[in-house]
Design a protein around this motif. Structure first.
Motif, PDB file in Angstrom:
ATOM      1  N   THR A 491       0.835  -1.207   0.000  1.00 53.44           N
ATOM      2  CA  THR A 491       0.000   0.000   0.000  1.00 53.44           C
ATOM      3  C   THR A 491       0.867   1.253   0.000  1.00 53.44           C
ATOM      4  O   THR A 491       0.587   2.232  -0.718  1.00 53.44           O
ATOM      5  CB  THR A 491      -0.924  -0.005   1.227  1.00 53.44           C
ATOM      6  N   PHE A 492       1.926   1.231   0.805  1.00 51.03           N
ATOM      7  CA  PHE A 492       2.838   2.376   0.887  1.00 51.03           C
ATOM      8  C   PHE A 492       3.467   2.671  -0.467  1.00 51.03           C
ATOM      9  O   PHE A 492       3.546   3.836  -0.904  1.00 51.03           O
ATOM     10  CB  PHE A 492       3.904   2.079   1.941  1.00 51.03           C
ATOM     11  N   VAL A 493       3.914   1.635  -1.177  1.00 54.46           N
ATOM     12  CA  VAL A 493       4.519   1.831  -2.499  1.00 54.46           C
ATOM     13  C   VAL A 493       3.497   2.425  -3.463  1.00 54.46           C
ATOM     14  O   VAL A 493       3.820   3.331  -4.258  1.00 54.46           O
ATOM     15  CB  VAL A 493       5.088   0.509  -3.034  1.00 54.46           C
ATOM     16  N   ALA A 494       2.263   1.940  -3.413  1.00 54.04           N
ATOM     17  CA  ALA A 494       1.225   2.491  -4.286  1.00 54.04           C
ATOM     18  C   ALA A 494       0.999   3.972  -3.998  1.00 54.04           C
ATOM     19  O   ALA A 494       0.805   4.778  -4.925  1.00 54.04           O
ATOM     20  CB  ALA A 494      -0.073   1.701  -4.106  1.00 54.04           C
ATOM     21  N   GLN A 495       1.035   4.350  -2.727  1.00 55.28           N
ATOM     22  CA  GLN A 495       0.874   5.759  -2.364  1.00 55.28           C
ATOM     23  C   GLN A 495       2.054   6.587  -2.880  1.00 55.28           C
ATOM     24  O   GLN A 495       1.861   7.710  -3.379  1.00 55.28           O
ATOM     25  CB  GLN A 495       0.760   5.886  -0.840  1.00 55.28           C
ATOM     26  N   LEU A 496       3.261   6.048  -2.770  1.00 49.86           N
ATOM     27  CA  LEU A 496       4.432   6.756  -3.279  1.00 49.86           C
ATOM     28  C   LEU A 496       4.319   7.008  -4.773  1.00 49.86           C
ATOM     29  O   LEU A 496       4.606   8.116  -5.267  1.00 49.86           O
ATOM     30  CB  LEU A 496       5.698   5.942  -2.997  1.00 49.86           C
TER      31      LEU A 496
END
Length: 757
Positions: A491-496
């Motif tokens: 999820t964090f990578v998608a937000q980045l």
């Protein structure tokens, strides 16, 4: 309590028949009847006498073996006599009076050791020498044992384990004088190769358990000087080999905890002969590419110490005296001397890795103080300004005593935007992300991680216990939390990426999960790829319980995976004896003839307990011409220039560039600024199509460099020295002399070249 550590003061006693009139007593009970066919003796608790030949003396007793035995391989002919009042010489035939005991080598309630207690003669009241000069022929034993078999039937006996065997672990060599040995080569954590709980994982665990034994020095003392089995160069390493091992079989703990697992062990009666089957790698692995990314666990790099000092020599500011973390969280070096030893080893490792960016784990969470201290020391070795520490992210670095960090080369990478950490509540050590741009404009995003450790299990019944207790499937404790952290990482990578990060993402760090465990499967099952697993059958960065496995990973998303040219661990830490790291308490020198380490100060030895990871990336910018005449100009960075058909003029600009030629139809080009030793000519497709498979096409007669008016002409013979075809001009290198060129350095002769993508 470890290694039968019940130790009495040594008292000398006369071993004479006058002092011990055994002749009037009842007949001996033979050793093989005392041992019987079960783990526990039917004579437990009974006082009796027995007779045998002394085969081995330990510091807390001795072993005897029946002179003839009963010929039944299901019953042992040997037994341990516990106590130091009597110390008969080897080869003596003795009669012993005492009580049969079943000693649980672990703590009370430890089922792992209680299941195979050590049958012994304790409370010895008398020992009589009946003769001398006797020998016992060792029983030959092959590992692995047959399925369902165990070494219990050889307990106390003199045996020869036929080699070769492999050193699986040396973690307890300095403390307890133990090495874990095993047959069948290197032992691998089953969940590093197979999914947990699968028949394959269970079968591998069972097979390796039948193949493993502890080599023990026979002393219950700790930190014996000199360290048993230690060579002058600090060997043996895990992975080294040993031939036949002759000694007496025993049973004891296989870890430092009295609640830990037990393992059969052998006390040698003949010095084992080791061979360097796993020599130290003097250089990091070759991973190709034009950009290198590393990851390294620093084994608690703290600049404040428990003795109240700090790295700059100040006092009154250390961990124990109200430093940046509580005294209970003060880790790493205990004092300035240990710290300087630790930092020197880390600097050697990082300098040799020579990566353009490195993710660090276990740096002290004291702002950027610890990380900057390491960078300053690193730059003092490799050159001022070579590396820089990434600033602390605005969202913070979490609540743990340690944090993840990142260092990079400003000349090679430029941060795009500020570093970002994910402070979601699922983490105590937030991941750290940074997008970088290379001089050619190509971008990547690196994310450094340190997931929850397997140790420190929650209490049964606690709110966080469900799914986090050790289920026995090999994944250890906190597996559910680590899996949740991996889910959140996606999820964090998608937000980045939604905020403008590169579409090429590389996750590096200590995931505290082996390669086939749930947290890694959460990533690889959802579009991420594991390049180390793709390149190596046995990838490992950590050795624990006599097995090697990979806790440290480089996980790439799809676009980044297409750019990975190689990935590997550099095995400078996990295979080395623990006494070679920076900690000095209670230890003997691991390598007394070497300073500061067994690599003569040029390559690190045991800078951490984890091996560093190195990844090669193809981050060239590709510039392609048309079928006609073109003038192609490269960027300030690394470029791949493909002029194609037609006579083209090519200029690489700055950086290290690759000029690609797939066909003789591409002939006629002029490369205006070729720099030998930096730029390369890729002839991989051209020569492969002609049938060439070598590595030096000039020496093999397929390519030649000739002097021309403009500089050097590169000519190709499409059927080599053996054919009838002639050399034909392909391209010209302006202002370059033929003598300045090296085929192996300046040409790429194979289609599998890491310079192609």
């Amino acid at each position: 309590m470890h290694k039968l550590s019940r130790h009495f003061p040594l008292l000398l006693a006369a071993l004479t028949l006058a002092a011990f009139q055994l002749g009037v007593r009842a007949a001996d009970v033979p050793i093989y009847r005392i041992q019987g066919r079960d783990a526990a003796s039917a004579y437990a608790g009974q006082a009796l006498t027995t007779t045998g030949v002394v085969t081995r003396r330990n510091n807390n007793g001795f072993f005897i073996q029946d002179l003839r035995g009963d010929g039944d391989r299901a019953t042992s002919d040997g037994i341990f006599v516990f106590g130091t009042l009597y110390t008969p010489e080897l080869g003596r035939l003795v009669r012993v009076a005492g009580t049969v005991a079943e000693y649980n080598v672990g703590s009370a309630g430890n089922g792992a050791t209680a299941a195979a207690p050590l049958t012994e003669i304790a409370n010895v009241s008398a020992v009589a020498v009946l003769g001398s000069g006797y020998t016992i022929q060792p029983t030959v034993v092959d590992l692995p044992l047959a399925a369902g078999d165990s070494l219990e039937r050889f307990e106390g006996m003199l045996v020869t384990l036929r080699g070769p065997l492999t050193v699986q672990q040396n973690h307890f060599q300095d403390r307890y004088g133990q090495l874990t040995l095993g047959a069948l080569g290197r032992h691998e954590v089953p969940t590093n190769r197979y999914r947990p709980g699968t028949p394959q994982a269970l079968a591998l665990a069972e097979l390796q358990a039948r193949s493993r034994i502890l080599l023990d020095d026979g002393s219950s003392l700790q930190y014996v000087n000199p360290t048993p089995y230690l060579h002058a160069d600090g060997a043996p390493r895990a992975g080294d080999a040993v031939g036949d091992v002759t000694g007496v079989i025993d049973y004891g703990l296989a870890s430092a905890s009295s609640a830990g697992a037990g393992l059969y062990r052998i006390h040698p009666t003949v010095a084992p002969a080791f061979a360097a089957a796993n020599p130290r790698p003097p250089q990091p692995p070759a991973v190709g590419g034009n950009l290198r990314v590393g990851a390294m666990n620093t084994l608690n790099f703290f600049t404040t110490f428990t003795d109240g000092q700090t790295a700059d020599g100040q006092t009154g500011q250390g961990c124990a005296l109200g430093g940046s973390v509580s005294a209970g969280n003060c880790r790493g070096a205990n004092n300035l001397h240990e710290f300087q030893r630790q930092r020197a080893k880390l600097v050697l490792a990082l300098a040799a890795l020579d990566a353009d960016a490195v993710g660090l784990m276990e740096a002290q969470n004291n702002g950027n103080i610890a990380v900057q201290n390491l960078v300053d020391a690193l730059n003092a070795r490799v050159g001022a300004g070579t590396y820089a520490a990434l600033p602390l992210p605005a969202a913070g670095s979490g609540s743990d005593a340690i944090r993840v960090a990142m260092v990079y080369k400003p000349a090679r990478l430029t941060p795009v935007g500020a570093p970002i950490s994910d402070t979601d509540a699922v983490y105590s050590r937030p991941p750290l992300a940074q997008t970088y741009a290379a001089p050619n404009g190509e971008r990547i995003t690196l994310v450094v991680n340190h997931l929850k450790a397997k140790s420190g299990c929650p209490a049964p019944g606690a709110a966080n216990a469900e799914g986090n207790l050790d289920s026995g499937d090999g994944q250890g404790c906190w597996n559910r939390l680590r899996t949740q952290q991996a889910q959140r990482l996606r999820t964090f990578v998608a937000q980045l990426q939604a905020q403008g990060a590169s579409d090429r993402v590389l996750l590096v760090g200590d995931f505290n999960a082996y390669a086939q465990e749930d947290p890694i499967a959460e990533l690889t099952g959802n579009g991420y790829l594991d390049p180390i697993g793709r390149h190596h059958r046995l990838g490992y960065s950590y050795v624990y319980d006599g097995m090697a496995g990979r806790l440290d990973h480089a996980i790439a998303n799809g676009p980044m995976s297409a750019r990975v040219t190689g990935a590997a661990e550099w095995h400078i830490n996990a295979d080395e004896q623990v006494a070679q790291d920076y900690n000095l308490e209670s230890r003997q020198p691991a390598c007394p003839t070497c300073a500061p380490d067994p690599y003569d100060g040029n390559v690190p030895c045991r800078a951490s307990d984890h091996d560093p990871v190195l990844i090669g990336l193809d981050l060239y910018r590709t510039i392609t011409g048309t079928p006609g005449r073109d003038t192609l100009q490269g960027s300030p960075g690394d470029d791949r220039l493909i002029g194609g058909a037609g006579a083209d003029r090519l200029s690489g600009g700055g950086g290290d560039n690759v000029y690609v030629y797939a066909s003789m139809r591409d002939a006629g080009d002029l490369i205006a600024d070729f720099v030998p030793g930096h730029d390369r000519i890729d002839l991989g497709d051209l020569l492969a199509a002609a049938g060439y498979t070598g590595i030096d096409p000039v020496a093999d007669g397929w390519v030649r460099f000739v002097a021309v008016a403009a500089g050097t002409g590169v000519e190709v013979d499409l059927d080599g020295r053996a054919g009838s075809a002639l050399f034909r001009p392909l391209l010209t290198l302006a202002d370059v002399a033929p003598a300045a060129l090296s085929a192996r350095r300046d040409l790429v002769p194979r289609a599998s070249s890491t310079a192609r993508r």
